[in-house]
Design a protein around this motif. Sequence first.
Motif, PDB file in Angstrom:
ATOM      1  N   ALA A  97     -25.033  45.080 152.417  1.00  0.00           N
ATOM      2  CA  ALA A  97     -26.361  45.075 151.792  1.00  0.00           C
ATOM      3  C   ALA A  97     -27.134  46.346 152.105  1.00  0.00           C
ATOM      4  CB  ALA A  97     -27.147  43.841 152.222  1.00  0.00           C
ATOM      5  N   SER A  98     -27.166  46.762 153.391  1.00  0.00           N
ATOM      6  CA  SER A  98     -27.911  47.982 153.718  1.00  0.00           C
ATOM      7  C   SER A  98     -27.255  49.193 153.082  1.00  0.00           C
ATOM      8  CB  SER A  98     -28.047  48.238 155.203  1.00  0.00           C
ATOM      9  OG  SER A  98     -27.586  47.255 155.987  1.00  0.00           O
ATOM     10  N   GLY A  99     -25.934  49.200 153.008  1.00  0.00           N
ATOM     11  CA  GLY A  99     -25.240  50.304 152.361  1.00  0.00           C
ATOM     12  C   GLY A  99     -25.641  50.441 150.907  1.00  0.00           C
ATOM     13  N   ILE A 100     -25.748  49.311 150.211  1.00  0.00           N
ATOM     14  CA  ILE A 100     -26.153  49.325 148.804  1.00  0.00           C
ATOM     15  C   ILE A 100     -27.574  49.878 148.667  1.00  0.00           C
ATOM     16  CG2 ILE A 100     -26.731  47.836 146.831  1.00  0.00           C
ATOM     17  CD1 ILE A 100     -24.325  46.037 147.789  1.00  0.00           C
ATOM     18  N   VAL A 101     -28.480  49.384 149.495  1.00  0.00           N
ATOM     19  CA  VAL A 101     -29.871  49.848 149.435  1.00  0.00           C
ATOM     20  C   VAL A 101     -29.956  51.340 149.779  1.00  0.00           C
ATOM     21  CG1 VAL A 101     -32.175  49.577 150.457  1.00  0.00           C
ATOM     22  CG2 VAL A 101     -30.830  47.556 149.849  1.00  0.00           C
ATOM     23  N   ASN A 102     -29.186  51.795 150.755  1.00  0.00           N
ATOM     24  CA  ASN A 102     -29.188  53.215 151.127  1.00  0.00           C
ATOM     25  C   ASN A 102     -28.653  54.096 150.005  1.00  0.00           C
ATOM     26  OD1 ASN A 102     -30.260  52.600 153.627  1.00  0.00           O
ATOM     27  ND2 ASN A 102     -28.287  52.644 154.674  1.00  0.00           N
ATOM     28  N   VAL A 103     -27.590  53.648 149.339  1.00  0.00           N
ATOM     29  CA  VAL A 103     -27.047  54.431 148.227  1.00  0.00           C
ATOM     30  C   VAL A 103     -28.051  54.455 147.072  1.00  0.00           C
ATOM     31  CG1 VAL A 103     -25.240  54.549 146.457  1.00  0.00           C
ATOM     32  CG2 VAL A 103     -24.630  54.145 148.840  1.00  0.00           C
ATOM     33  N   ALA A 104     -28.719  53.349 146.817  1.00  0.00           N
ATOM     34  CA  ALA A 104     -29.745  53.320 145.767  1.00  0.00           C
ATOM     35  C   ALA A 104     -30.794  54.395 146.031  1.00  0.00           C
ATOM     36  CB  ALA A 104     -30.386  51.942 145.683  1.00  0.00           C
ATOM     37  N   ASP A 105     -31.203  54.520 147.289  1.00  0.00           N
ATOM     38  CA  ASP A 105     -32.181  55.539 147.664  1.00  0.00           C
ATOM     39  C   ASP A 105     -31.582  56.939 147.507  1.00  0.00           C
ATOM     40  OD1 ASP A 105     -34.734  56.416 148.842  1.00  0.00           O
ATOM     41  OD2 ASP A 105     -33.499  56.947 150.581  1.00  0.00           O
ATOM     42  N   GLU A 106     -30.345  57.099 147.955  1.00  0.00           N
ATOM     43  CA  GLU A 106     -29.668  58.407 147.904  1.00  0.00           C
ATOM     44  C   GLU A 106     -29.538  58.931 146.476  1.00  0.00           C
ATOM     45  OE1 GLU A 106     -25.094  59.750 148.469  1.00  0.00           O
ATOM     46  OE2 GLU A 106     -25.934  58.557 150.104  1.00  0.00           O
ATOM     47  N   VAL A 107     -29.194  58.048 145.529  1.00  0.00           N
ATOM     48  CA  VAL A 107     -28.995  58.484 144.139  1.00  0.00           C
ATOM     49  C   VAL A 107     -30.263  58.341 143.308  1.00  0.00           C
ATOM     50  CG1 VAL A 107     -26.514  58.002 144.222  1.00  0.00           C
ATOM     51  CG2 VAL A 107     -28.078  56.277 143.278  1.00  0.00           C
ATOM     52  N   ASN A 108     -31.358  57.959 143.990  1.00  0.00           N
ATOM     53  CA  ASN A 108     -32.653  57.798 143.327  1.00  0.00           C
ATOM     54  C   ASN A 108     -32.579  56.778 142.183  1.00  0.00           C
ATOM     55  OD1 ASN A 108     -35.381  58.345 143.238  1.00  0.00           O
ATOM     56  ND2 ASN A 108     -35.148  60.052 141.803  1.00  0.00           N
ATOM     57  N   ALA A 109     -31.865  55.694 142.421  1.00  0.00           N
ATOM     58  CA  ALA A 109     -31.721  54.647 141.408  1.00  0.00           C
ATOM     59  C   ALA A 109     -33.065  53.958 141.172  1.00  0.00           C
ATOM     60  CB  ALA A 109     -30.680  53.619 141.852  1.00  0.00           C
ATOM     61  N   ASP A 110     -33.260  53.499 139.958  1.00  0.00           N
ATOM     62  CA  ASP A 110     -34.457  52.722 139.678  1.00  0.00           C
ATOM     63  C   ASP A 110     -34.113  51.289 139.274  1.00  0.00           C
ATOM     64  OD1 ASP A 110     -33.555  53.585 137.145  1.00  0.00           O
ATOM     65  OD2 ASP A 110     -35.186  55.015 136.956  1.00  0.00           O
ATOM     66  N   LEU A 111     -32.825  50.933 139.350  1.00  0.00           N
ATOM     67  CA  LEU A 111     -32.374  49.565 139.112  1.00  0.00           C
ATOM     68  C   LEU A 111     -31.012  49.368 139.769  1.00  0.00           C
ATOM     69  CD1 LEU A 111     -32.710  46.787 137.599  1.00  0.00           C
ATOM     70  CD2 LEU A 111     -31.435  47.841 135.714  1.00  0.00           C
ATOM     71  N   ILE A 112     -30.826  48.204 140.382  1.00  0.00           N
ATOM     72  CA  ILE A 112     -29.522  47.807 140.912  1.00  0.00           C
ATOM     73  C   ILE A 112     -29.051  46.627 140.083  1.00  0.00           C
ATOM     74  CG2 ILE A 112     -28.246  46.878 142.896  1.00  0.00           C
ATOM     75  CD1 ILE A 112     -30.413  48.186 144.706  1.00  0.00           C
ATOM     76  N   VAL A 113     -27.838  46.699 139.568  1.00  0.00           N
ATOM     77  CA  VAL A 113     -27.245  45.595 138.806  1.00  0.00           C
ATOM     78  C   VAL A 113     -26.022  45.130 139.574  1.00  0.00           C
ATOM     79  CG1 VAL A 113     -26.189  44.876 136.636  1.00  0.00           C
ATOM     80  CG2 VAL A 113     -28.043  46.557 136.607  1.00  0.00           C
ATOM     81  N   MET A 114     -26.030  43.865 140.009  1.00  0.00           N
ATOM     82  CA  MET A 114     -24.902  43.377 140.801  1.00  0.00           C
ATOM     83  C   MET A 114     -24.637  41.906 140.534  1.00  0.00           C
ATOM     84  SD  MET A 114     -26.691  43.344 144.583  1.00  0.00           S
ATOM     85  CE  MET A 114     -25.215  42.811 145.423  1.00  0.00           C
ATOM     86  N   GLY A 115     -23.420  41.493 140.821  1.00  0.00           N
ATOM     87  CA  GLY A 115     -23.040  40.096 140.678  1.00  0.00           C
ATOM     88  C   GLY A 115     -23.393  39.296 141.916  1.00  0.00           C
ATOM     89  N   SER A 116     -23.482  37.989 141.729  1.00  0.00           N
ATOM     90  CA  SER A 116     -23.718  37.082 142.842  1.00  0.00           C
ATOM     91  C   SER A 116     -22.899  35.827 142.627  1.00  0.00           C
ATOM     92  CB  SER A 116     -25.195  36.714 142.945  1.00  0.00           C
ATOM     93  OG  SER A 116     -25.385  35.716 143.927  1.00  0.00           O
ATOM     94  N   HIS A 117     -22.331  35.324 143.714  1.00  0.00           N
ATOM     95  CA  HIS A 117     -21.554  34.093 143.627  1.00  0.00           C
ATOM     96  C   HIS A 117     -22.443  32.874 143.461  1.00  0.00           C
ATOM     97  CE1 HIS A 117     -17.715  35.981 144.493  1.00  0.00           C
ATOM     98  NE2 HIS A 117     -18.360  36.744 145.346  1.00  0.00           N
ATOM     99  N   GLY A 118     -23.721  33.031 143.727  1.00  0.00           N
ATOM    100  CA  GLY A 118     -24.658  31.925 143.556  1.00  0.00           C
ATOM    101  C   GLY A 118     -24.438  30.793 144.545  1.00  0.00           C
ATOM    102  N   ARG A 119     -24.014  31.133 145.743  1.00  0.00           N
ATOM    103  CA  ARG A 119     -23.817  30.104 146.762  1.00  0.00           C
ATOM    104  C   ARG A 119     -25.159  29.512 147.158  1.00  0.00           C
ATOM    105  NH1 ARG A 119     -20.369  34.382 149.143  1.00  0.00           N
ATOM    106  NH2 ARG A 119     -18.237  33.833 148.627  1.00  0.00           N
TER     107      ARG A 119
END
Length: 147
Positions: A97-119
């Motif tokens: 999770a932190s890796g995803i958030v850090n990469v979002a910041d690094e690439v200056n993303a303005d949206l994250i699109v990801m799947g969830s198992h919905g547990r």
Amino acid sequence: MTYQRILVPVDDSPLSTAAVQHAIDLAKAFNSQVTVMSVVAIDPFVGVDFYKVAPAVTEHLFEAEANAEAHLEKIKSTFTENGIEANIKIIREEPTASGIVNVADEVNADLIVMGSHGRSGLKKLVLGSVAQKVLSESPIPVLIVKA
């Protein structure tokens, strides 16, 4: 609102495939750039000479990284075939999770699109939810694609 830079964290699950399709549709609509990423967990032992202690595990991790890169390249080509500029990124040695958030910041993303198992319930408590952690840690919008 438009989304110019979309981050798509993936693994090899069908949920990631669904998230990729949503990201393709959004990227086409907004003429967005996309970064597709994956997390490869490395050394679970802190302060241990991992290469001497567990060569079989190390080999497995190198193989996992090679597989992740091949998978990301395949997904990148799907974006390219749809006329979308895409980059790939593999991260290591960070909680997912932190890796995803850090990469979002690094690439200056303005949206994250990801799947969830919905547990939910006990499964969520025991297994955790990367999507839930990203949702709570991310300062940018997160689109969760469920099965």
